[in-house]
Design a protein around this motif. Structure first.
Motif, PDB file in Angstrom:
ATOM      1  N   ASP A   1       0.962  -1.243   0.103  1.00 56.76           N
ATOM      2  CA  ASP A   1       0.053  -0.016  -0.008  1.00 56.76           C
ATOM      3  C   ASP A   1       0.817   1.364   0.130  1.00 56.76           C
ATOM      4  N   ARG A   2       1.798   1.380   0.690  1.00 51.63           N
ATOM      5  CA  ARG A   2       2.734   2.370   0.770  1.00 51.63           C
ATOM      6  C   ARG A   2       3.608   2.663  -0.509  1.00 51.63           C
ATOM      7  N   ILE A   3       3.954   1.430  -1.236  1.00 50.77           N
ATOM      8  CA  ILE A   3       4.589   1.847  -2.363  1.00 50.77           C
ATOM      9  C   ILE A   3       3.615   2.038  -3.450  1.00 50.77           C
ATOM     10  N   ASP A   4       2.324   1.789  -3.362  1.00 52.29           N
ATOM     11  CA  ASP A   4       1.341   2.159  -4.513  1.00 52.29           C
ATOM     12  C   ASP A   4       1.089   3.573  -4.231  1.00 52.29           C
ATOM     13  N   ASP A   5       1.082   4.161  -2.748  1.00 52.23           N
ATOM     14  CA  ASP A   5       0.909   5.550  -2.619  1.00 52.23           C
ATOM     15  C   ASP A   5       1.869   6.137  -3.164  1.00 52.23           C
ATOM     16  N   ARG A   6       3.294   5.825  -3.059  1.00 50.42           N
ATOM     17  CA  ARG A   6       4.418   6.423  -3.607  1.00 50.42           C
ATOM     18  C   ARG A   6       4.499   6.468  -4.998  1.00 50.42           C
ATOM     19  N   LEU A   7       4.191   5.146  -5.774  1.00 46.01           N
ATOM     20  CA  LEU A   7       4.086   5.530  -7.139  1.00 46.01           C
ATOM     21  C   LEU A   7       2.863   6.450  -7.739  1.00 46.01           C
ATOM     22  N   ASP A   8       1.794   6.494  -6.968  1.00 43.52           N
ATOM     23  CA  ASP A   8       0.676   7.322  -7.464  1.00 43.52           C
ATOM     24  C   ASP A   8       1.321   8.834  -7.258  1.00 43.52           C
ATOM     25  N   ARG A   9       2.270   9.323  -6.353  1.00 48.74           N
ATOM     26  CA  ARG A   9       2.567  10.367  -6.263  1.00 48.74           C
ATOM     27  C   ARG A   9       3.557  10.727  -7.167  1.00 48.74           C
ATOM     28  N   ILE A  10       4.538   9.785  -7.641  1.00 49.37           N
ATOM     29  CA  ILE A  10       5.555  10.154  -8.570  1.00 49.37           C
ATOM     30  C   ILE A  10       4.808   9.919  -9.878  1.00 49.37           C
ATOM     31  N   GLU A  11       3.954   9.385 -10.266  1.00 51.65           N
ATOM     32  CA  GLU A  11       3.179   9.546 -11.417  1.00 51.65           C
ATOM     33  C   GLU A  11       2.422  10.886 -11.564  1.00 51.65           C
ATOM     34  N   HIS A  12       1.969  11.379 -10.411  1.00 48.82           N
ATOM     35  CA  HIS A  12       1.291  12.728 -10.676  1.00 48.82           C
ATOM     36  C   HIS A  12       2.521  13.668 -10.637  1.00 48.82           C
ATOM     37  N   ARG A  13       3.426  13.737  -9.906  1.00 49.17           N
ATOM     38  CA  ARG A  13       4.581  14.627 -10.243  1.00 49.17           C
ATOM     39  C   ARG A  13       4.967  14.581 -11.505  1.00 49.17           C
ATOM     40  N   LEU A  14       4.891  13.630 -12.342  1.00 44.81           N
ATOM     41  CA  LEU A  14       5.565  13.325 -13.587  1.00 44.81           C
ATOM     42  C   LEU A  14       4.468  13.530 -14.885  1.00 44.81           C
ATOM     43  N   GLU A  15       3.402  13.732 -14.263  1.00 39.65           N
ATOM     44  CA  GLU A  15       1.865  14.021 -14.881  1.00 39.65           C
ATOM     45  C   GLU A  15       1.735  12.952 -15.933  1.00 39.65           C
ATOM     46  N   ILE A  16       2.203  11.723 -15.410  1.00 41.79           N
ATOM     47  CA  ILE A  16       1.701  10.367 -16.268  1.00 41.79           C
ATOM     48  C   ILE A  16       0.677   9.601 -15.656  1.00 41.79           C
ATOM     49  N   ALA A  17      -0.051  10.365 -14.656  1.00 40.66           N
ATOM     50  CA  ALA A  17      -1.031   9.662 -14.174  1.00 40.66           C
ATOM     51  C   ALA A  17      -2.460   9.139 -15.012  1.00 40.66           C
ATOM     52  N   SER A  18      -2.911   8.085 -14.755  1.00 45.68           N
ATOM     53  CA  SER A  18      -4.085   7.795 -15.720  1.00 45.68           C
ATOM     54  C   SER A  18      -4.986   8.173 -15.322  1.00 45.68           C
TER      55      SER A  18
END
Length: 73
Positions: A56-73
């Protein structure tokens, strides 16, 4: 009742008692083994819960990274 019949009955009762003692020991061993299995299952549940929290923590971190790189789906 003559002595030979009494001795046969006593011998048979001794054998029954020995078998009963063995079964009591087997029951005790079975309960002990079951207790070990239950402890092992409880330990596995704790491990799975800890891994779930890490994922869950890794998933949250990945979401933040995707959001910062603007690659979130």
């Amino acid at each position: 009742m003559n002595d030979s019949v009494a001795n046969l009955i006593l011998e048979r009762l001794r054998r029954i008692e020995e078998k009963l003692d063995r079964e009591v020991d087997r029951g005790r061993e079975t309960r002990e083994r079951l207790g070990h299995l239950e402890a092992g299952v409880a330990s596995l549940k704790v491990s799975v819960a800890a891994l779930s929290q890490r994922v869950d923590r890794i998933d949250d971190r990945l979401d933040r990274i995707e959001h910062r790189l603007e690659i979130a789906s």
